[in-house]
Design a protein around this motif. Sequence first.
Motif, PDB file in Angstrom:
ATOM      1  N   THR A  31      32.579  -3.810 -67.664  1.00  0.00           N
ATOM      2  CA  THR A  31      34.132  -2.969 -68.075  1.00  0.00           C
ATOM      3  C   THR A  31      33.550  -1.757 -67.666  1.00  0.00           C
ATOM      4  N   ALA A  32      34.372  -0.575 -66.198  1.00  0.00           N
ATOM      5  CA  ALA A  32      33.501  -0.110 -66.097  1.00  0.00           C
ATOM      6  C   ALA A  32      34.240   1.620 -66.787  1.00  0.00           C
ATOM      7  N   SER A  33      33.464   2.227 -66.492  1.00  0.00           N
ATOM      8  CA  SER A  33      33.633   3.309 -67.355  1.00  0.00           C
ATOM      9  C   SER A  33      34.869   3.775 -66.710  1.00  0.00           C
ATOM     10  N   SER A  34      35.658   4.830 -68.171  1.00  0.00           N
ATOM     11  CA  SER A  34      36.877   5.664 -68.033  1.00  0.00           C
ATOM     12  C   SER A  34      36.835   6.700 -67.225  1.00  0.00           C
ATOM     13  N   ALA A  35      35.724   6.385 -66.811  1.00  0.00           N
ATOM     14  CA  ALA A  35      35.513   8.393 -65.944  1.00  0.00           C
ATOM     15  C   ALA A  35      34.900   8.023 -64.530  1.00  0.00           C
ATOM     16  N   THR A  36      34.071   7.954 -64.062  1.00  0.00           N
ATOM     17  CA  THR A  36      33.241   7.224 -62.860  1.00  0.00           C
ATOM     18  C   THR A  36      31.821   6.329 -62.803  1.00  0.00           C
ATOM     19  N   THR A  37      32.510   5.171 -61.787  1.00  0.00           N
ATOM     20  CA  THR A  37      30.701   4.675 -62.010  1.00  0.00           C
ATOM     21  C   THR A  37      31.043   4.446 -60.388  1.00  0.00           C
ATOM     22  N   THR A  38      29.487   4.641 -59.757  1.00  0.00           N
ATOM     23  CA  THR A  38      29.050   4.530 -58.802  1.00  0.00           C
ATOM     24  C   THR A  38      28.442   3.297 -58.232  1.00  0.00           C
ATOM     25  N   VAL A  39      28.984   2.525 -57.079  1.00  0.00           N
ATOM     26  CA  VAL A  39      28.447   1.427 -56.989  1.00  0.00           C
ATOM     27  C   VAL A  39      27.418   1.160 -55.958  1.00  0.00           C
ATOM     28  N   GLY A  40      25.879   1.545 -55.456  1.00  0.00           N
ATOM     29  CA  GLY A  40      25.456   1.840 -54.267  1.00  0.00           C
ATOM     30  C   GLY A  40      25.147   0.369 -53.246  1.00  0.00           C
ATOM     31  N   GLY A  41      25.058  -0.369 -53.975  1.00  0.00           N
ATOM     32  CA  GLY A  41      25.260  -2.070 -52.838  1.00  0.00           C
ATOM     33  C   GLY A  41      26.314  -3.037 -53.291  1.00  0.00           C
ATOM     34  N   ASN A  42      25.174  -4.374 -53.647  1.00  0.00           N
ATOM     35  CA  ASN A  42      27.264  -4.947 -54.021  1.00  0.00           C
ATOM     36  C   ASN A  42      27.361  -5.195 -54.655  1.00  0.00           C
ATOM     37  N   PHE A  43      28.710  -5.419 -55.454  1.00  0.00           N
ATOM     38  CA  PHE A  43      28.944  -5.602 -56.840  1.00  0.00           C
ATOM     39  C   PHE A  43      30.142  -7.119 -56.926  1.00  0.00           C
ATOM     40  N   SER A  44      29.830  -7.719 -57.537  1.00  0.00           N
ATOM     41  CA  SER A  44      29.882  -8.804 -58.179  1.00  0.00           C
ATOM     42  C   SER A  44      29.808  -9.227 -59.058  1.00  0.00           C
ATOM     43  N   PRO A  45      30.117  -8.853 -60.246  1.00  0.00           N
ATOM     44  CA  PRO A  45      29.877  -9.222 -61.465  1.00  0.00           C
ATOM     45  C   PRO A  45      31.487 -10.434 -61.597  1.00  0.00           C
ATOM     46  N   THR A  46      31.263 -11.441 -62.462  1.00  0.00           N
ATOM     47  CA  THR A  46      31.736 -13.101 -63.076  1.00  0.00           C
ATOM     48  C   THR A  46      33.040 -12.374 -63.138  1.00  0.00           C
ATOM     49  N   SER A  47      33.153 -11.195 -64.053  1.00  0.00           N
ATOM     50  CA  SER A  47      34.214 -10.942 -64.661  1.00  0.00           C
ATOM     51  C   SER A  47      34.868  -8.734 -64.646  1.00  0.00           C
ATOM     52  N   PHE A  48      35.757  -8.557 -64.492  1.00  0.00           N
ATOM     53  CA  PHE A  48      35.196  -6.998 -64.588  1.00  0.00           C
ATOM     54  C   PHE A  48      36.604  -6.671 -65.633  1.00  0.00           C
ATOM     55  N   ASN A  49      36.470  -5.309 -65.821  1.00  0.00           N
ATOM     56  CA  ASN A  49      37.943  -3.966 -66.390  1.00  0.00           C
ATOM     57  C   ASN A  49      37.609  -2.986 -65.895  1.00  0.00           C
ATOM     58  N   ALA A  50      38.553  -2.402 -65.340  1.00  0.00           N
ATOM     59  CA  ALA A  50      38.836  -1.219 -64.719  1.00  0.00           C
ATOM     60  C   ALA A  50      38.127  -0.048 -65.610  1.00  0.00           C
ATOM     61  N   ASN A  51      39.328   0.136 -66.852  1.00  0.00           N
ATOM     62  CA  ASN A  51      39.100   0.737 -67.884  1.00  0.00           C
ATOM     63  C   ASN A  51      39.885   1.487 -67.015  1.00  0.00           C
ATOM     64  N   GLY A  52      40.821   1.931 -66.872  1.00  0.00           N
ATOM     65  CA  GLY A  52      41.177   3.435 -66.223  1.00  0.00           C
ATOM     66  C   GLY A  52      40.644   4.358 -65.035  1.00  0.00           C
ATOM     67  N   GLY A  53      38.848   3.989 -65.061  1.00  0.00           N
ATOM     68  CA  GLY A  53      38.772   4.830 -64.792  1.00  0.00           C
ATOM     69  C   GLY A  53      38.410   4.931 -62.378  1.00  0.00           C
ATOM     70  N   THR A  54      37.677   5.491 -61.632  1.00  0.00           N
ATOM     71  CA  THR A  54      37.284   4.960 -61.034  1.00  0.00           C
ATOM     72  C   THR A  54      35.733   4.441 -60.403  1.00  0.00           C
ATOM     73  N   MET A  55      36.056   3.683 -59.041  1.00  0.00           N
ATOM     74  CA  MET A  55      35.039   3.173 -58.919  1.00  0.00           C
ATOM     75  C   MET A  55      34.290   3.490 -57.040  1.00  0.00           C
ATOM     76  N   VAL A  56      33.274   4.244 -57.513  1.00  0.00           N
ATOM     77  CA  VAL A  56      32.431   4.564 -55.907  1.00  0.00           C
ATOM     78  C   VAL A  56      31.641   3.902 -55.078  1.00  0.00           C
ATOM     79  N   PHE A  57      32.594   3.341 -53.840  1.00  0.00           N
ATOM     80  CA  PHE A  57      30.959   2.929 -53.314  1.00  0.00           C
ATOM     81  C   PHE A  57      30.738   3.114 -52.004  1.00  0.00           C
ATOM     82  N   ASP A  58      28.852   3.507 -52.509  1.00  0.00           N
ATOM     83  CA  ASP A  58      28.222   4.531 -51.692  1.00  0.00           C
ATOM     84  C   ASP A  58      27.219   3.603 -51.260  1.00  0.00           C
ATOM     85  N   THR A  59      26.047   4.188 -50.810  1.00  0.00           N
ATOM     86  CA  THR A  59      24.791   4.247 -49.936  1.00  0.00           C
ATOM     87  C   THR A  59      24.932   2.802 -48.987  1.00  0.00           C
TER      88      THR A  59
END
Length: 163
Positions: A31-59
Amino acid sequence: MTSLTISAGTFNAGANTIAVTGDLTGAGTFTASSATTTVGGNFSPTSFNANGGTMVFDTTANSAITTTVGAYNNVSLSAAKRPTAGTLTINGTLGLTAAGVLDLATNNAALSVAGPTTNGGTITGGSGALTFNGTVTTSGTITGGSGALTFGNDATDQVTNTG
């Protein structure tokens, strides 16, 4: 943190800002942050809840973003990313910096964006449909593949090229 592996259960970020410089993977629910979640590499959880926040994919260039876990809220890219096969569904905004690359062609992923898109980078389609239902502002490049390319779902949506 360098990487995060959820082996079982649920990791709930709540309102905390989360920064993972490497991969975020695992068999549990993220369950992501309701603010900001930053992931630099692969993003591959089995289940995901966006929680109203922003996903930042970088690096890490050419790392994967899973499409099979449900919808994202807001997404920001500042590196080259390759969604897995399926549909990358974004219920909020999509933003790409000049270094942002969304390569949907490699895995023939589709894209569906409900809100505004601000593109300073490169979006490349494959055989999956690209659908932008909000206003699109681009100084970068959007290239459709063999799949449908759709802009807007009502009279208020606009496409503006500032480049």
